[in-house]
Design an enzyme around this catalytic site. Structure first.
Site, PDB file in Angstrom:
ATOM      1  N   SER A 167      -3.359 -12.376   3.285  1.00 50.36           N
ATOM      2  CA  SER A 167      -3.685 -12.278   1.858  1.00 50.36           C
ATOM      3  C   SER A 167      -2.572 -12.913   1.012  1.00 50.36           C
ATOM      4  O   SER A 167      -2.831 -13.406  -0.089  1.00 50.36           O
ATOM      5  CB  SER A 167      -3.955 -10.836   1.435  1.00 50.36           C
ATOM      6  OG  SER A 167      -2.861 -10.012   1.726  1.00 50.36           O
TER       7      SER A 167
ATOM      8  N   LYS B 140       0.809  -1.220   0.000  1.00 48.42           N
ATOM      9  CA  LYS B 140       0.000   0.000   0.000  1.00 48.42           C
ATOM     10  C   LYS B 140       0.838   1.264   0.000  1.00 48.42           C
ATOM     11  O   LYS B 140       0.322   2.327  -0.325  1.00 48.42           O
ATOM     12  CB  LYS B 140      -0.940  -0.012   1.196  1.00 48.42           C
ATOM     13  CG  LYS B 140      -1.908  -1.165   1.179  1.00 48.42           C
ATOM     14  CD  LYS B 140      -2.489  -1.378  -0.188  1.00 48.42           C
ATOM     15  CE  LYS B 140      -3.979  -1.316  -0.180  1.00 48.42           C
ATOM     16  NZ  LYS B 140      -4.500  -1.312  -1.547  1.00 48.42           N
TER      17      LYS B 140
END
Lengths: 313, 92
Positions: free
Chosen positions: A272, A55
């Protein structure tokens, strides 16, 4: 040359050393030979970013472009909703560039995430945990509607600079690091920025590359950072026609893969990444001559309080 | 014994879109058996392949996390409110 006094060490800004944001991107491409001996799976180790997740790439592009456009600066508050990693990236970069940061966060994110966000000085608004990330999105929209002049609403789910960050960095890195041999690209969906940006770049270099998106198998799941699109507020930047194939992963399968990565590769990854590995491994086994590249969005330290480590899956 | 289970938004599709369901049972275990007995699609959402509550599910009774107490043997009183909350949230 004499460097004996502090006076001599003063150099014009920008001449010596690197800034925090210089360290974003250019993450390693790891070869995963032990967890997938039957195929060729490679993963981008995104926890090598300074905020320890993929991110950082999107947050830095969003902030940089907002600064350039005059939308951020002069005390304007960066506002967004996040379940963690984008928030950490905003808080980190915001601190480094002098922007106040206010984040709407579902109250059930891991306690360590909340502590990290606060450590960087971000202001948090905790939202109803039963509404998941959608509750945080709705709260951020409400705050922005109430006083739009106070905020730069970064809106990671709709901001075009999210996917463009991956078009400009993640995609080209995969192309170069795989020596243009990548045949399949597998990525999990959260905002969909990584999948959309990197896929568009890779397809632009070689339209034959198969791009594969990965979602949780149910709206009710334990895969932090991932979105079940059918039951969620769909991010505006998601392109449902882009994927050549759509795969789903059950939470426990992803957890098992996280444990495999730790115990067989020495890689402590987030949940994830486990979902990404489970899907990539299947693609590699079906295509033993292929070069399958996936993304491991973050490391595992933030997930050590989760119960699956002891659950004997 | 009747308690109320609050259904998180991600599970409402499996229970005819209800937000709260009254359940019978003197413990959490029995209350969940009653719930899943009436809505069989919840079985694989709530339980893993070994029949255990899935590891990411936290259960609260009147806002108390029961994991560190008697867990599924926690006794229920009439009117108790049970919440099912995934320990982590989706999205980014």
């Amino acid at each position: 040359m004499d460097y004996g006094t502090a006076q001599h060490l003063r150099v014009p800004q920008g001449m010596l050393g690197q800034s925090l944001t210089d360290l974003i991107g250019n993450t390693p491409l790891l070869r995963l030979s032990r967890v997938c001996p039957a195929g060729n799976v490679f993963a981008k180790a995104e926890w090598f970013n300074p905020g320890q997740s993929a991110k950082d790439r999107a947050a830095w592009k969003i902030i940089r472009e907002a600064e350039r456009a005059g939308k951020l600066g002069g005390g304007k508050v960066l506002l967004d909703s996040t379940s963690g990693n984008t928030g950490i990236a905003y808080a980190m970069i915001g601190a480094a560039r002098g922007h106040p940061v206010r984040l709407c966060v579902p109250a059930n994110v891991t306690p360590s995430r909340v502590k990290i966000l606060k450590a960087y000085g971000a202001e948090l608004i905790l939202t109803d945990p039963t509404l998941s990330s959608d509750g945080a999105i709705l709260k951020a929209r409400e705050l922005y509607r109430e006083s739009p002049e106070r905020y730069f609403y970064a809106d990671q789910y709709s901001n075009e600079n999210n996917w463009k960050a991956h078009f400009e960095t993640t995609g080209p890195e995969i192309w170069a690091q795989s020596e243009a041999r990548v045949t399949h690209f597998v990525a999990t969906l959260g905002t969909a920025g990584t999948f959309v940006g990197a896929s568009r770049y890779l397809k632009s270099r070689n339209p034959a590359i198969q791009v594969i998106e990965v979602q949780p198998d149910s709206p009710f799941h334990g895969l932090e950072g991932m979105k079940h699109m059918e039951s969620s507020i769909v991010p505006a930047l998601y392109d449902p026609k882009l994927a050549d194939r759509k795969m789903v992963v059950r939470t426990e399968v992803a957890y098992r893969a996280v444990i495999d990565l730790a115990r067989s590769e020495g890689l402590l990854c987030g949940v994830s990444a486990g979902a990404a590995l489970a899907a990539a491994r299947q693609v590699a086994e079906e295509n033993p001559q292929g070069v399958v590249v996936t993304i491991f969005p973050d490391g595992g330290l933030k997930y050590l309080s989760e119960h699956f480590w002891d659950a004997n899956l | 014994m009747t308690a109320v289970i609050e259904i998180p938004s991600a599970l409402q599709r499996f229970v005819d879109n209800q937000r709260k369901i009254a359940v019978e049972g003197d413990t959490i275990q029995h209350a969940f058996e009653d719930l899943v007995g009436r809505f069989s699609a919840l079985q694989q959402q709530i339980y893993d392949e070994k029949g255990q509550i899935r590891s990411f599910i936290n259960i609260y009774v009147n806002d108390e996390d029961i994991r560190y107490g008697k867990y599924l043997e926690t006794e229920l009183k009439p009117g108790d409110v049970i919440q099912i909350v995934p320990s982590i949230a989706g999205g980014r």
